[in-house]
Write an enzyme that holds these catalytic residues in place. Structure first.
Site, short mmCIF file in Angstrom:
data_model
loop_
_atom_site.label_atom_id
_atom_site.label_comp_id
_atom_site.label_asym_id
_atom_site.label_seq_id
_atom_site.Cartn_x
_atom_site.Cartn_y
_atom_site.Cartn_z
N ASP A 81 0.88 -1.16 0.00
CA ASP A 81 0.00 0.00 0.00
C ASP A 81 0.93 1.22 0.00
OD1 ASP A 81 -2.40 1.60 0.45
OD2 ASP A 81 -1.64 1.86 2.49
N LEU A 82 0.43 2.37 -0.40
CA LEU A 82 1.28 3.56 -0.50
C LEU A 82 1.13 4.47 0.73
CD1 LEU A 82 3.17 5.40 -2.22
CD2 LEU A 82 1.09 6.36 -3.25
N ASP A 83 -0.03 5.12 0.83
CA ASP A 83 -0.26 6.11 1.89
C ASP A 83 -0.22 5.43 3.27
OD1 ASP A 83 -0.77 8.42 0.19
OD2 ASP A 83 -2.62 7.43 -0.38
N THR A 114 1.68 10.45 3.95
CA THR A 114 0.77 11.41 3.32
C THR A 114 -0.53 11.59 4.10
OG1 THR A 114 0.12 9.55 2.00
CG2 THR A 114 1.49 11.18 0.91
N LYS A 119 -8.97 6.21 5.94
CA LYS A 119 -7.71 5.61 5.46
C LYS A 119 -7.98 4.43 4.53
CE LYS A 119 -4.64 7.29 8.97
NZ LYS A 119 -3.84 7.01 10.16
N SER A 126 -2.49 0.61 -4.47
CA SER A 126 -2.98 1.80 -3.76
C SER A 126 -4.34 2.23 -4.27
CB SER A 126 -1.98 2.95 -3.96
OG SER A 126 -2.52 4.17 -3.50
N ALA A 127 -5.14 2.83 -3.39
CA ALA A 127 -6.43 3.38 -3.80
C ALA A 127 -6.28 4.76 -4.43
CB ALA A 127 -7.34 3.50 -2.57
N ASN A 148 -3.38 9.55 -7.20
CA ASN A 148 -2.16 10.37 -7.22
C ASN A 148 -0.90 9.54 -7.01
OD1 ASN A 148 -3.36 13.08 -7.49
ND2 ASN A 148 -4.33 12.56 -5.54
N LYS A 198 -10.80 -1.08 -2.32
CA LYS A 198 -10.63 -1.86 -1.10
C LYS A 198 -11.86 -1.62 -0.22
CE LYS A 198 -5.66 -0.91 -1.25
NZ LYS A 198 -4.53 -0.19 -0.62
N GLU A 256 -0.01 -3.32 4.67
CA GLU A 256 -1.18 -2.43 4.73
C GLU A 256 -1.31 -1.73 6.08
OE1 GLU A 256 -3.69 -0.83 3.77
OE2 GLU A 256 -3.92 -1.46 1.69
N ASP A 257 -1.77 -0.48 6.05
CA ASP A 257 -2.00 0.25 7.31
C ASP A 257 -3.47 0.54 7.55
OD1 ASP A 257 -2.23 2.24 5.26
OD2 ASP A 257 -2.02 3.77 6.82
C1 BG6 Z 1 -5.65 6.03 -0.10
C2 BG6 Z 1 -5.65 6.91 1.12
O1 BG6 Z 1 -4.38 5.50 -0.29
O2 BG6 Z 1 -6.02 6.76 -1.26
C3 BG6 Z 1 -7.00 7.60 1.26
O3 BG6 Z 1 -5.39 6.14 2.28
C4 BG6 Z 1 -7.35 8.33 -0.04
O4 BG6 Z 1 -6.94 8.50 2.34
C5 BG6 Z 1 -7.31 7.37 -1.21
O5 BG6 Z 1 -8.63 8.92 0.05
C6 BG6 Z 1 -7.62 8.03 -2.55
O6 BG6 Z 1 -6.62 8.93 -2.86
P1 BG6 Z 1 -6.68 10.04 -3.99
O7 BG6 Z 1 -5.27 10.55 -4.04
O8 BG6 Z 1 -7.06 9.34 -5.27
O9 BG6 Z 1 -7.68 11.03 -3.59
MG MG Z 2 -2.73 3.22 3.50
#
Ligand code: BG6
Ligand code: MG
Length: 220
Positions: free
Chosen positions: A8-10, A16, A44, A113-114, A117, A144, A168-169
């Site tokens: 997972d990224l964030d 972030t 999250k 990642s979701a 960005n 997810k 994953e967090d």
């Molecule tokens: C997840 C974050 O990785 O991405 C969420 O944990 C976030 O907080 C989601 O809403 C979507 O991200 P983005 O950058 O497409 O708005």
């Molecule tokens: Mg995360």
């Protein structure tokens, strides 16, 4: 055997969460309700639109679709302005070492990642070259806790799901990894994050040997 690792990224590779929180809080302030760090836990790992829906539910606010689109765009603008100046200094402890170690051991890594960005963040922190596959919010229809994001990551690495380990967090992400049939290592405490096979507080607490040990020792 561990044949692929999916990150997972964030909150796992980069810090972030604080930028997401700040941007959502600005929306809540504008709409006139309070939004705390505790509330933020529910966002999250959740997609942008789902996050907005949870935020509005917390504030007891109902809005038309068009208004929601505007707020989601506004949140993203503020968020992107923060991450556009990001650099390798915002990688979380252990991230860089682990990616380097996996590469030297020929264990491929994927991103799951979701976030839409994700590519910008990978680029700004300089870690794009470590990933054999990048799956993000632009690639999947089902967010997810649906396992789609991780299954696609495994497929793009050409590794069977049962040979993958996920970091994953977020609860939604742990659930997604389990549904994908993968070994899941939770980054956080067992009280916030249920159902992972092992827990660490940051990637600095793991390495290839630990990942293999968790995978081989999993009971469920
Ligand atoms: C997840 C974050 O990785 O991405 C969420 O944990 C976030 O907080 C989601 O809403 C979507 O991200 P983005 O950058 O497409 O708005
Ligand atoms: Mg995360």
């Amino acid at each position: 055997e561990v044949r692929g690792v999916i990150f997972d990224l964030d909150g796992v590779l980069v810090d972030t969460a604080v930028h997401h929180f700040g941007a959502w809080k600005a929306i809540a302030d504008q709409l006139g309700f309070s939004f705390t760090e505790a509330h933020n836990e529910r966002l999250k790992g959740v997609s942008r639109m789902d996050s907005l829906n949870i935020l509005l539910e917390i504030g007891g606010v109902t809005l038309a679709e068009e208004e929601k689109q505007k707020l989601a765009a506004q949140k993203n603008e503020q968020y992107v302005s923060k991450i556009s100046t990001m650099d390798a200094g915002e990688l979380l402890p252990g991230a860089s070492n682990l990616l380097t170690e996996l590469q030297s051991e020929n264990i491929p890594a994927a991103l799951g990642s979701a976030s839409r960005n994700a590519p910008l963040i990978l680029k700004n922190t300089g870690i794009t070259p470590y990933f054999e596959a990048v799956v993000d919010g632009n690639d999947v229809e089902k967010a997810k806790p649906d396992p789609q994001v991780f299954l696609l990551g495994a497929e793009r690495m050409r590794v069977p799901p049962e040979d993958c380990v996920v970091f994953e967090d977020a609860q939604a992400g742990v659930d997604a990894g389990r549904k994908a049939g993968m070994t899941v290592i939770g980054v956080g405490s067992p009280s916030d994050l249920q159902g992972a096979h092992a827990y660490i507080s940051s990637l600095a607490e793991t390495n290839a040997a630990h990942i293999r040990k968790v995978h081989e020792g999993r009971q469920t």
